[in-house]
Enzyme design. Structure first.
Site, mmCIF file in Angstrom:
data_model
loop_
_atom_site.group_PDB
_atom_site.id
_atom_site.type_symbol
_atom_site.label_atom_id
_atom_site.label_comp_id
_atom_site.label_asym_id
_atom_site.label_seq_id
_atom_site.Cartn_x
_atom_site.Cartn_y
_atom_site.Cartn_z
ATOM 1 N N TYR A 1 11.038 24.594 -39.006
ATOM 2 C CA TYR A 1 12.060 23.618 -38.642
ATOM 3 C C TYR A 1 12.048 23.445 -37.142
ATOM 4 C CZ TYR A 1 16.754 21.574 -38.027
ATOM 5 O OH TYR A 1 17.817 20.771 -37.688
ATOM 6 N N ASP B 1 7.489 26.445 -30.816
ATOM 7 C CA ASP B 1 8.928 26.247 -30.905
ATOM 8 C C ASP B 1 9.572 27.626 -30.978
ATOM 9 O OD1 ASP B 1 11.551 25.814 -31.510
ATOM 10 O OD2 ASP B 1 11.184 24.342 -33.089
ATOM 11 N N LYS C 1 19.064 28.257 -28.434
ATOM 12 C CA LYS C 1 19.837 29.379 -28.954
ATOM 13 C C LYS C 1 20.141 30.452 -27.901
ATOM 14 C CE LYS C 1 19.113 28.163 -33.683
ATOM 15 N NZ LYS C 1 18.000 27.527 -34.323
HETATM 16 C C1 LIG Z 1 17.717 26.007 -34.477
HETATM 17 C C2 LIG Z 1 16.328 25.502 -34.298
HETATM 18 C C3 LIG Z 1 16.052 24.223 -33.802
HETATM 19 C C4 LIG Z 1 17.130 23.200 -33.567
HETATM 20 O O1 LIG Z 1 18.014 23.576 -32.582
HETATM 21 P P1 LIG Z 1 19.476 22.888 -32.540
HETATM 22 O O2 LIG Z 1 20.077 23.458 -31.307
HETATM 23 O O3 LIG Z 1 20.149 23.260 -33.809
HETATM 24 O O4 LIG Z 1 19.249 21.421 -32.452
HETATM 25 C C5 LIG Z 1 14.735 23.886 -33.547
HETATM 26 N N1 LIG Z 1 13.742 24.754 -33.793
HETATM 27 C C6 LIG Z 1 13.967 25.978 -34.281
HETATM 28 C C7 LIG Z 1 12.826 26.898 -34.500
HETATM 29 C C8 LIG Z 1 15.263 26.394 -34.568
HETATM 30 O O5 LIG Z 1 15.469 27.606 -35.099
#
Ligand SMILES: *Cc1c(COP(=O)(O)O)cnc(C)c1O
Length: 428
Positions: free
Chosen positions: A145, A240, A268
């Protein structure tokens, strides 16, 4: 007469004014059923719901709360920042400090730009990769994701190495027609995709330790092959690390795997619970961004002074010697204890962790890809989820999510969690 459950009342009220009663879908308990807990306050390793029931928190706001809730040094930094102003729309020294702190810890990045969410960071990194290479195609992997940008809301098409189909209404197929969706850890398919499309691939985006299909590691061979093929074909390797950055270790998944990506996406933990994310990489690529270069990217609240204060104070704590060793040992103790509890009750179970991030599966072996993760018995997971919740342990309300331990979790919290799980396994 028993008083009505406040969570039920709040859920009814919420559903009248907010779609599904929540501002992010997984909070709604749709997968596991039941009423979501409305949180009133949090402290350390715990939060309390609207009925004042306490839970040991293993979601930590889905990763950011690595120090636990309300760490005194972070609270102090935020309080001080608030008094100086919420937002200026003009640059601040604190943005430089946070950028310097991030770059010092992630050596693959020479420059960084701050944004407000992981979605925004991943979307911007993608645009930058396309702008810097002048190419259209991107590779992503099933089960990873990267936020909810249109081009990334995509699942595999039919057949190997074909372009993807949108996973959301409102995303025209034209928008995902340049996104190749491949199976995680499948080297043969990766090689085929590069053989077919290599010269048109702008970037390959991956969660090198995937936390959005529970917890699945890229094998070292697979991660290495991603690096080699990107280099060979002039595509950018984009890690990511919104979830893994400063979570699996001080240098992220790239530090764990010993691989240097071209671009890194963070979020995060770097905001410590405030809306803050970032993307960065080599100077020559980052200088393609506006105002220097032709790739446009902007944000009214980017580098927000309160969020940067929160992020900086958080980074200061986690960079202290021994922080990750202690966090990893605690997380391993949890995972080992859960494994032993399941084994004692004859339940199929496998689990893994890195730093303060963990995952477990109600199956004998750790899965290597999304398709295998999805063979998990959903009903069994729901029984475990609700059994733990009733015992005051809050894990992610969906089987495809990772779990998070914070520095505030005590050995007693870990032991109580393992005992709760043992009781649920025993009753199953
Ligand atoms: C949480 C997450 C996102 C999205 O971040 P948001 O702050 O919720 O938009 C993108 N990539 C990864 C791997 C994530 O865990």
């Amino acid at each position: 007469m028993p008083s009505a459950d406040q969570n039920d009342l709040l859920f009814d009220r919420a559903r009248a004014v907010i779609p599904g009663g929540v501002n992010s879908p997984v909070r709604a308990f749709k997968a596991v059923g039941g009423t979501p807990r409305f949180i009133r306050r949090a402290e350390g390793a715990y939060f309390w719901d609207a009925d004042d029931r306490r839970y040991i928190d293993y979601i930590g706001s889905w990763g950011p709360m690595i120090l636990g809730h309300g760490h005194p040094a972070v609270v102090e930094a935020v309080q001080k920042a608030v008094l100086e102003g919420f937002s200026y729309g003009a640059p601040t020294e604190r943005e430089i400090e946070l950028a310097e702190a991030i770059l010092a810890l992630v050596p693959s990045m020479e420059m960084v730009r701050l944004v407000s969410s992981g979605t925004e960071a991943a979307m911007s990194a993608l645009r930058l990769a396309r702008g810097a290479t002048g190419r259209k195609h991107i590779i992503k992997f099933e089960g990873c994701y990267h936020g909810h940008a249109d081009a990334l809301l995509v699942k595999a098409g039919s057949g190997l190495a074909t372009f993807g189909h949108p996973t959301s209404a409102g995303v025209p197929p034209e928008v995902t027609q340049h996104t190749l969706v491949l199976e995680y850890n499948n080297i043969a398919q990766l090689e085929e995709a590069f053989a077919l499309h290599g010269n048109d691939i702008a970037g390959l985006m991956i969660e090198a330790i995937a936390g959005n299909m529970n917890f699945v590691r890229a094998t070292p061979e697979f991660a290495r092959r991603c690096r080699e093929l990107c280099t060979q074909h002039g595509a950018l390797l984009i890690f990511d690390e919104v979830m893994t950055g400063f979570r699996v270790g001080l240098h992220g998944a790239q530090g764990v795997l010993g691989i240097r990506p071209d671009l890194t996406v963070l979020g995060k933990v770097i905001g410590g619970g405030m809306p803050l994310a970032a993307f960065g990489g080599p100077r020559a690529i980052m200088e393609q961004l506006a105002p220097l270069g032709p790739v446009y990217q902007a944000g009214t609240l980017s580098g927000n002074p309160v969020a940067t204060a929160c992020g900086l104070a958080t980074l200061k704590e986690i960079a202290k010697p021994g922080f990750y060793e202690a966090l990893a040992a605690k997380t391993r103790a949890l995972v080992d204890g859960l494994k032993a509890a399941a084994a004692a009750e004859g339940q199929p179970f496998s689990a893994d962790s890195e730093g303060g991030m963990f995952g477990f599966f109600l199956m004998d072996e750790l899965p290597q890809n999304y398709a295998t993760v999805m063979t998990t018995d959903g009903a069994k997971f729901n029984t475990l989820f609700h059994g733990l919740l009733a015992r005051g342990v809050y894990i992610a309300p969906a089987l495809y999510e990772a779990g998070f331990v914070s520095a505030a979790h005590s050995d007693a919290d870990i032991a109580a969690t393992i005992e709760a799980a043992r009781q649920v396994f025993q009753a199953a």
